[in-house]
Design a protein around this motif. Structure first.
Motif, PDB file in Angstrom:
ATOM      1  N   ARG A  62       0.838  -1.213   0.000  1.00  0.00           N
ATOM      2  CA  ARG A  62       0.000   0.000   0.000  1.00  0.00           C
ATOM      3  C   ARG A  62       0.867   1.256   0.000  1.00  0.00           C
ATOM      4  O   ARG A  62       0.628   2.200  -0.754  1.00  0.00           O
ATOM      5  CB  ARG A  62      -0.943   0.008   1.211  1.00  0.00           C
ATOM      6  CG  ARG A  62      -1.922   1.191   1.209  1.00  0.00           C
ATOM      7  CD  ARG A  62      -2.590   1.381   2.551  1.00  0.00           C
ATOM      8  NE  ARG A  62      -1.658   1.791   3.588  1.00  0.00           N
ATOM      9  CZ  ARG A  62      -1.112   3.025   3.701  1.00  0.00           C
ATOM     10  NH1 ARG A  62      -1.403   3.956   2.828  1.00  0.00           N
ATOM     11  NH2 ARG A  62      -0.287   3.304   4.684  1.00  0.00           N
ATOM     12  N   THR A  71      -3.260   3.219  -5.879  1.00  0.00           N
ATOM     13  CA  THR A  71      -3.904   2.521  -4.766  1.00  0.00           C
ATOM     14  C   THR A  71      -4.099   1.064  -5.193  1.00  0.00           C
ATOM     15  O   THR A  71      -3.823   0.696  -6.343  1.00  0.00           O
ATOM     16  CB  THR A  71      -5.281   3.126  -4.420  1.00  0.00           C
ATOM     17  OG1 THR A  71      -6.206   2.813  -5.464  1.00  0.00           O
ATOM     18  CG2 THR A  71      -5.194   4.635  -4.209  1.00  0.00           C
ATOM     19  N   ASP A  73      -6.791  -0.178  -5.935  1.00  0.00           N
ATOM     20  CA  ASP A  73      -7.761  -0.177  -7.033  1.00  0.00           C
ATOM     21  C   ASP A  73      -7.079  -0.196  -8.388  1.00  0.00           C
ATOM     22  O   ASP A  73      -7.695  -0.551  -9.391  1.00  0.00           O
ATOM     23  CB  ASP A  73      -8.676   1.050  -6.953  1.00  0.00           C
ATOM     24  CG  ASP A  73      -9.659   0.980  -5.801  1.00  0.00           C
ATOM     25  OD1 ASP A  73      -9.929  -0.139  -5.300  1.00  0.00           O
ATOM     26  OD2 ASP A  73     -10.156   2.049  -5.402  1.00  0.00           O
ATOM     27  N   ASP A  96      -7.896  -9.442   1.262  1.00  0.00           N
ATOM     28  CA  ASP A  96      -9.283  -8.994   1.263  1.00  0.00           C
ATOM     29  C   ASP A  96      -9.522  -7.817   2.200  1.00  0.00           C
ATOM     30  O   ASP A  96     -10.525  -7.110   2.062  1.00  0.00           O
ATOM     31  CB  ASP A  96     -10.212 -10.153   1.601  1.00  0.00           C
ATOM     32  CG  ASP A  96     -10.272 -11.193   0.482  1.00  0.00           C
ATOM     33  OD1 ASP A  96      -9.742 -10.932  -0.623  1.00  0.00           O
ATOM     34  OD2 ASP A  96     -10.833 -12.274   0.724  1.00  0.00           O
ATOM     35  N   LEU A  99      -7.949  -5.038  -0.502  1.00  0.00           N
ATOM     36  CA  LEU A  99      -8.498  -4.969  -1.858  1.00  0.00           C
ATOM     37  C   LEU A  99      -9.975  -5.305  -1.852  1.00  0.00           C
ATOM     38  O   LEU A  99     -10.448  -6.029  -0.976  1.00  0.00           O
ATOM     39  CB  LEU A  99      -7.793  -5.976  -2.778  1.00  0.00           C
ATOM     40  CG  LEU A  99      -6.415  -5.594  -3.280  1.00  0.00           C
ATOM     41  CD1 LEU A  99      -5.347  -6.015  -2.313  1.00  0.00           C
ATOM     42  CD2 LEU A  99      -6.165  -6.241  -4.632  1.00  0.00           C
ATOM     43  N   ASP A 100     -10.680  -4.828  -2.849  1.00  0.00           N
ATOM     44  CA  ASP A 100     -12.090  -5.136  -3.029  1.00  0.00           C
ATOM     45  C   ASP A 100     -12.214  -6.570  -3.536  1.00  0.00           C
ATOM     46  O   ASP A 100     -11.797  -6.865  -4.658  1.00  0.00           O
ATOM     47  CB  ASP A 100     -12.698  -4.161  -4.040  1.00  0.00           C
ATOM     48  CG  ASP A 100     -14.165  -4.416  -4.328  1.00  0.00           C
ATOM     49  OD1 ASP A 100     -14.735  -5.390  -3.806  1.00  0.00           O
ATOM     50  OD2 ASP A 100     -14.733  -3.617  -5.098  1.00  0.00           O
ATOM     51  N   PRO A 101     -12.788  -7.482  -2.741  1.00  0.00           N
ATOM     52  CA  PRO A 101     -12.904  -8.882  -3.166  1.00  0.00           C
ATOM     53  C   PRO A 101     -13.739  -9.076  -4.436  1.00  0.00           C
ATOM     54  O   PRO A 101     -13.673 -10.125  -5.062  1.00  0.00           O
ATOM     55  CB  PRO A 101     -13.559  -9.589  -1.975  1.00  0.00           C
ATOM     56  CG  PRO A 101     -13.313  -8.695  -0.812  1.00  0.00           C
ATOM     57  CD  PRO A 101     -13.259  -7.302  -1.365  1.00  0.00           C
ATOM     58  N   GLU A 102     -14.494  -8.068  -4.824  1.00  0.00           N
ATOM     59  CA  GLU A 102     -15.298  -8.151  -6.053  1.00  0.00           C
ATOM     60  C   GLU A 102     -14.504  -7.715  -7.280  1.00  0.00           C
ATOM     61  O   GLU A 102     -14.980  -7.882  -8.404  1.00  0.00           O
ATOM     62  CB  GLU A 102     -16.560  -7.289  -5.917  1.00  0.00           C
ATOM     63  CG  GLU A 102     -17.486  -7.736  -4.803  1.00  0.00           C
ATOM     64  CD  GLU A 102     -18.003  -9.145  -5.013  1.00  0.00           C
ATOM     65  OE1 GLU A 102     -18.399  -9.479  -6.151  1.00  0.00           O
ATOM     66  OE2 GLU A 102     -18.002  -9.930  -4.040  1.00  0.00           O
ATOM     67  N   ARG A 103     -13.319  -7.122  -7.086  1.00  0.00           N
ATOM     68  CA  ARG A 103     -12.499  -6.632  -8.207  1.00  0.00           C
ATOM     69  C   ARG A 103     -11.049  -7.049  -7.991  1.00  0.00           C
ATOM     70  O   ARG A 103     -10.152  -6.226  -7.932  1.00  0.00           O
ATOM     71  CB  ARG A 103     -12.597  -5.112  -8.314  1.00  0.00           C
ATOM     72  CG  ARG A 103     -13.998  -4.618  -8.619  1.00  0.00           C
ATOM     73  CD  ARG A 103     -14.028  -3.139  -8.943  1.00  0.00           C
ATOM     74  NE  ARG A 103     -13.423  -2.935 -10.252  1.00  0.00           N
ATOM     75  CZ  ARG A 103     -12.434  -2.078 -10.499  1.00  0.00           C
ATOM     76  NH1 ARG A 103     -11.929  -1.352  -9.556  1.00  0.00           N
ATOM     77  NH2 ARG A 103     -11.935  -1.953 -11.702  1.00  0.00           N
ATOM     78  N   LEU A 104     -10.820  -8.335  -7.869  1.00  0.00           N
ATOM     79  CA  LEU A 104      -9.469  -8.826  -7.595  1.00  0.00           C
ATOM     80  C   LEU A 104      -8.603  -8.773  -8.848  1.00  0.00           C
ATOM     81  O   LEU A 104      -9.092  -8.953  -9.961  1.00  0.00           O
ATOM     82  CB  LEU A 104      -9.531 -10.249  -7.049  1.00  0.00           C
ATOM     83  CG  LEU A 104     -10.186 -10.374  -5.680  1.00  0.00           C
ATOM     84  CD1 LEU A 104     -10.320 -11.842  -5.294  1.00  0.00           C
ATOM     85  CD2 LEU A 104      -9.389  -9.618  -4.633  1.00  0.00           C
TER      86      LEU A 104
END
Length: 132
Positions: A62, A71, A73, A96, A99-104
């Motif tokens: 990070r 980032t 993202d 997780d 990071l967004d688990p829906e946009r790995l």
């Protein structure tokens, strides 16, 4: 933030469950060297503790991304080097949290015989793309 496209199930390929098969974007490419569980003074965080090491590695990633104006993202690819695949559970939990688990991102995991020193359980590198 860059615009990234995630394709988790390309035609004819089984859907990804803990990563994305294809991530693409346009912009400035950033490569982050493999990070270890080192604090700002270069001391190991979490000797023998995969969860503590994974959290510190993602914190270091990070900070490196931020230094490049990025980032999580913006991450398109993560590569995990682990001394034991059993550490992947702790790595995924730390991932997780950051990071967004829906946009790995796209990911690869390799079990290695050793890292730079035996007390390190993992090393993780990242590639990112940010808008020009």
């Amino acid at each position: 933030m860059s615009r990234l496209t995630h394709i988790s199930a390309p035609e004819g390929v089984a859907p990804a469950t803990a990563y994305t098969h294809v991530v693409m974007g346009t912009g400035r490419f950033i490569a982050i060297s493999g990070q270890l569980a080192l604090d700002e003074d270069g001391k190991l965080v979490g000797e023998g503790d995969a969860a503590a090491q994974a959290h510190r590695v993602f914190e270091n990633l990070r900070r490196c991304l931020a230094a490049a104006g990025a980032t999580f993202d913006d991450v398109v690819k993560l590569t995990y080097f682990v001394t034991d695949m059993a550490h992947m559970r702790a790595i995924r939990a730390a991932r997780d949290a950051f990071l967004d688990p829906e946009r790995l991102p796209a990911s690869s995991a390799l079990q290695v015989g050793a890292l730079v020193a035996p007390e390190y359980l993992m090393e993780i590198e990242a590639f990112a793309v940010v808008a020009e």
